[in-house]
Every structure is written in C-alpha cells, then in structure tokens.
Write a protein that holds these residues in place. Structure first.
Motif, PDB file in Angstrom:
ATOM      1  N   ALA A   1       0.825  -1.208   0.000  1.00  0.00           N
ATOM      2  CA  ALA A   1       0.000   0.000   0.000  1.00  0.00           C
ATOM      3  C   ALA A   1       0.862   1.263   0.000  1.00  0.00           C
ATOM      4  N   HIS A   2       1.975   1.229   0.721  1.00  0.00           N
ATOM      5  CA  HIS A   2       2.820   2.421   0.867  1.00  0.00           C
ATOM      6  C   HIS A   2       3.514   2.794  -0.447  1.00  0.00           C
ATOM      7  N   TYR A   3       4.092   1.811  -1.116  1.00  0.00           N
ATOM      8  CA  TYR A   3       4.863   2.104  -2.327  1.00  0.00           C
ATOM      9  C   TYR A   3       4.012   2.014  -3.593  1.00  0.00           C
ATOM     10  N   PHE A   4       3.023   1.157  -3.594  1.00  0.00           N
ATOM     11  CA  PHE A   4       2.145   0.926  -4.740  1.00  0.00           C
ATOM     12  C   PHE A   4       2.950   0.920  -6.046  1.00  0.00           C
ATOM     13  N   ARG A   5       3.928   0.051  -6.078  1.00  0.00           N
ATOM     14  CA  ARG A   5       4.817  -0.024  -7.241  1.00  0.00           C
ATOM     15  C   ARG A   5       4.100  -0.633  -8.445  1.00  0.00           C
ATOM     16  N   MET A   6       4.331  -0.041  -9.622  1.00  0.00           N
ATOM     17  CA  MET A   6       3.718  -0.546 -10.846  1.00  0.00           C
ATOM     18  C   MET A   6       4.348  -1.881 -11.239  1.00  0.00           C
ATOM     19  N   ARG A   7       3.508  -2.810 -11.643  1.00  0.00           N
ATOM     20  CA  ARG A   7       3.996  -4.122 -12.041  1.00  0.00           C
ATOM     21  C   ARG A   7       4.683  -4.064 -13.408  1.00  0.00           C
ATOM     22  N   PRO A   8       5.605  -5.004 -13.669  1.00  0.00           N
ATOM     23  CA  PRO A   8       6.368  -4.948 -14.918  1.00  0.00           C
ATOM     24  C   PRO A   8       5.503  -4.937 -16.172  1.00  0.00           C
TER      25      PRO A   8
ATOM     26  N   GLU B   1       1.376  -7.926 -21.628  1.00  0.00           N
ATOM     27  CA  GLU B   1       0.534  -8.840 -20.874  1.00  0.00           C
ATOM     28  C   GLU B   1       1.391  -9.756 -20.015  1.00  0.00           C
ATOM     29  N   SER B   2       0.845 -10.155 -18.874  1.00  0.00           N
ATOM     30  CA  SER B   2       1.487 -11.188 -18.070  1.00  0.00           C
ATOM     31  C   SER B   2       1.103 -12.548 -18.669  1.00  0.00           C
ATOM     32  N   ILE B   3       1.486 -13.618 -18.017  1.00  0.00           N
ATOM     33  CA  ILE B   3       1.105 -14.944 -18.519  1.00  0.00           C
ATOM     34  C   ILE B   3      -0.363 -15.244 -18.218  1.00  0.00           C
TER      35      ILE B   3
ATOM     36  N   ALA C   1       6.428 -14.737 -14.975  1.00  0.00           N
ATOM     37  CA  ALA C   1       5.022 -14.365 -15.187  1.00  0.00           C
ATOM     38  C   ALA C   1       4.874 -12.923 -15.647  1.00  0.00           C
ATOM     39  N   GLY C   2       5.882 -12.086 -15.361  1.00  0.00           N
ATOM     40  CA  GLY C   2       5.799 -10.668 -15.695  1.00  0.00           C
ATOM     41  C   GLY C   2       5.058  -9.870 -14.644  1.00  0.00           C
ATOM     42  N   CYS C   3       4.752 -10.515 -13.508  1.00  0.00           N
ATOM     43  CA  CYS C   3       3.961  -9.872 -12.464  1.00  0.00           C
ATOM     44  C   CYS C   3       4.817  -9.173 -11.416  1.00  0.00           C
ATOM     45  N   HIS C   4       6.107  -9.504 -11.357  1.00  0.00           N
ATOM     46  CA  HIS C   4       6.983  -8.907 -10.358  1.00  0.00           C
ATOM     47  C   HIS C   4       8.369  -8.630 -10.935  1.00  0.00           C
ATOM     48  N   TRP C   5       8.960  -7.576 -10.411  1.00  0.00           N
ATOM     49  CA  TRP C   5      10.345  -7.268 -10.700  1.00  0.00           C
ATOM     50  C   TRP C   5      11.242  -8.175  -9.859  1.00  0.00           C
ATOM     51  N   GLN C   6      12.476  -8.343 -10.310  1.00  0.00           N
ATOM     52  CA  GLN C   6      13.409  -9.146  -9.531  1.00  0.00           C
ATOM     53  C   GLN C   6      13.624  -8.571  -8.132  1.00  0.00           C
ATOM     54  N   SER C   7      13.671  -7.256  -8.023  1.00  0.00           N
ATOM     55  CA  SER C   7      13.858  -6.644  -6.704  1.00  0.00           C
ATOM     56  C   SER C   7      12.670  -6.895  -5.782  1.00  0.00           C
ATOM     57  N   ASP C   8      11.464  -7.053  -6.337  1.00  0.00           N
ATOM     58  CA  ASP C   8      10.303  -7.446  -5.530  1.00  0.00           C
ATOM     59  C   ASP C   8      10.540  -8.820  -4.919  1.00  0.00           C
ATOM     60  N   VAL C   9      11.003  -9.728  -5.763  1.00  0.00           N
ATOM     61  CA  VAL C   9      11.228 -11.113  -5.353  1.00  0.00           C
ATOM     62  C   VAL C   9      12.334 -11.191  -4.304  1.00  0.00           C
TER      63      VAL C   9
END
Length: 248
Positions: free
Chosen positions: A125-132, A139-141, A195-203
């Motif tokens: 909620a705080h960062y609300f980072r945009m997904r890749p 599109e994601s998978i 999947a294209g849903c997260h950045w590597q730094s998210d993971v």
C-alpha cells in the motif's frame, strides 16, 4: 534447474480450479508483525543500476516462457490457493501434507504461512509499485487477471513470501529437506519474474520479508506448541523399521 522442472510439471494439471481456502488461525496479527516500510529499503526508482537490472530480468523472464515445462511451473506457482501450495511443497518436503494424513503438520503449514504473508500489506500500500507488465504495456502470462492485479502494488511479492514461508516452516519440521525446500522457493520466486507480475527486486525483498515474519512468529507460544506437535507427527510417520522395532 532442469532436474527440478519435471516433478513440478506433473503437478500442473488441474491447477486452475480454485477451491475454498481452509480455515486458518493466525499466530500474530498484521499489526504485531514488523513494518517492512521501516526495515527494508524502498524499491528501486526508475533510474539507475538497480532498475536496469530489474528490466534485464524482466526480459530474461519473457525468454523463459518459450519453454513449455517452465511456463507450466510458473502458471502453477501463480495459483493463489493454499491447497495448491501444500501440494507443491509436499514434493520437496518428502511427505504428503493434508488435513487427513498429517493434521498437525497441515495446521502449522497453513497457519504459519497465513500469519507471515500479512507482512506484505503495508509496503504494498505504501509504495504501490507498478507491475512490470503494466509499465511495459504488455501482458502477463495471465492476461485475464492483469486489470485487477494492477490494483495491488508489486513490492513485495505475496506469492514469493508464501513460498519462502512454506520452506521456512517445513524445514523446521524436517530439517533434512531444507535444501530441496529452499531450492523450490527460489524457483517460485523466479516464476513471478517469468510471469511478468513482479520485478526481480520485488522477489529478492520478499525472501527477506518472509524471514523477518518467520523470526517474529517464533515468539508466538501457540506457534511453538503447534510446531512441536508437527515435528512429533513427522517423526512418528517417518520412523524407520529399526526404530519401530525398538519402540515395541
């Protein structure tokens, strides 16, 4: 990596039938868990070396979709379902986890994961980072899910927190399976990049987040009682013939 894929590919079929989630009893509330906004760095901004690495990993993830078996694993890992998760992690754990066959292990598993995963809410909620996929207007998978998935921040990855939480809890029950469990958690994190849903730094942050939540959960007396019951159940179910003879 290739040695991991076939076993997980076999689990893929039927993965998309979502079932009612099992009832859980949390060991801690969200407010009792550490605030990741206060103890982890913010996600990379859109300039600089760290974000360049995120972009390169996103491009790498797209290349992995060319391989049917790896894509199948990524799709399986994307299912937000505790029963699917326990089916996946029963493999490296070395014992089927179920409410019927292993009730104490099952309780520690679903309650522990459900407790730890709450740690994602505040930073999302705080960062609300945009997904890749959204940033690149691709599109994601799972394109049918892209619209609603974009309403939740990318940092950190809830799926990856779940994966590492599963490995942490189950390796406490069966320490000999730790290597296989954490290897599978690593694969689950890569699945979110593919999947294209997260950045590597998210993971990357999510693995740390799970460890932070797991460490805090150790202070919960109900968890300590349940994990002891789970360890005893595991020991009883995996006794060797020699141990059984000595018991009787």
């Amino acid at each position: 990596m290739k040695s991991l894929i076939p076993a997980f590919f076999a689990l893929f079929f039927g993965a998309f039938v979502l079932r009612a989630q099992p009832a859980v009893e949390l060991y801690l509330t969200e407010e009792e868990l550490p605030d990741l906004v206060q103890c982890l760095p913010a996600p990379p901004d859109t300039i600089g070396e760290a974000f360049t690495h995120d972009i390169m990993r996103y491009m790498w993830g797209k290349t992995q979709r060319r391989y049917p078996e790896r894509l199948a694993v990524a799709k399986r890992d994307a299912v937000w379902d505790l029963d699917t998760l326990r089916a996946i992690y029963s493999v490296p754990f070395g014992l089927e986890i179920s409410p019927e066959k292993t009730p104490e292990i099952y309780r520690a598993f679903i309650n522990g994961i459900s407790t730890i995963e709450q740690i994602r809410f505040r930073p999302k909620a705080h960062y609300f980072r945009m997904r890749p996929y959204a940033r690149f207007k691709e599109e994601s998978i799972f394109p049918q899910d892209d619209a609603w998935l974009a309403t939740e921040g990318s940092y950190p990855s809830g799926h990856t927190i779940r994966a590492w939480s599963a490995a942490l809890v189950l390796s406490e029950i069966n320490p000999e399976a730790a290597e296989a469990l954490f290897a599978r958690a690593f694969v689950s994190g890569e699945s979110r990049v593919i999947a294209g849903c997260h950045w590597q730094s998210d993971v990357d942050a999510s693995a740390t987040a799970a460890c932070i939540g797991y460490g805090r959960m150790q202070t919960s007396l109900p968890y300590r009682v349940q994990i002891a019951l789970a360890r005893e159940e595991f020991r009883r179910l995996t006794r060797t013939p020699e141990e059984l003879r000595q018991h009787f």
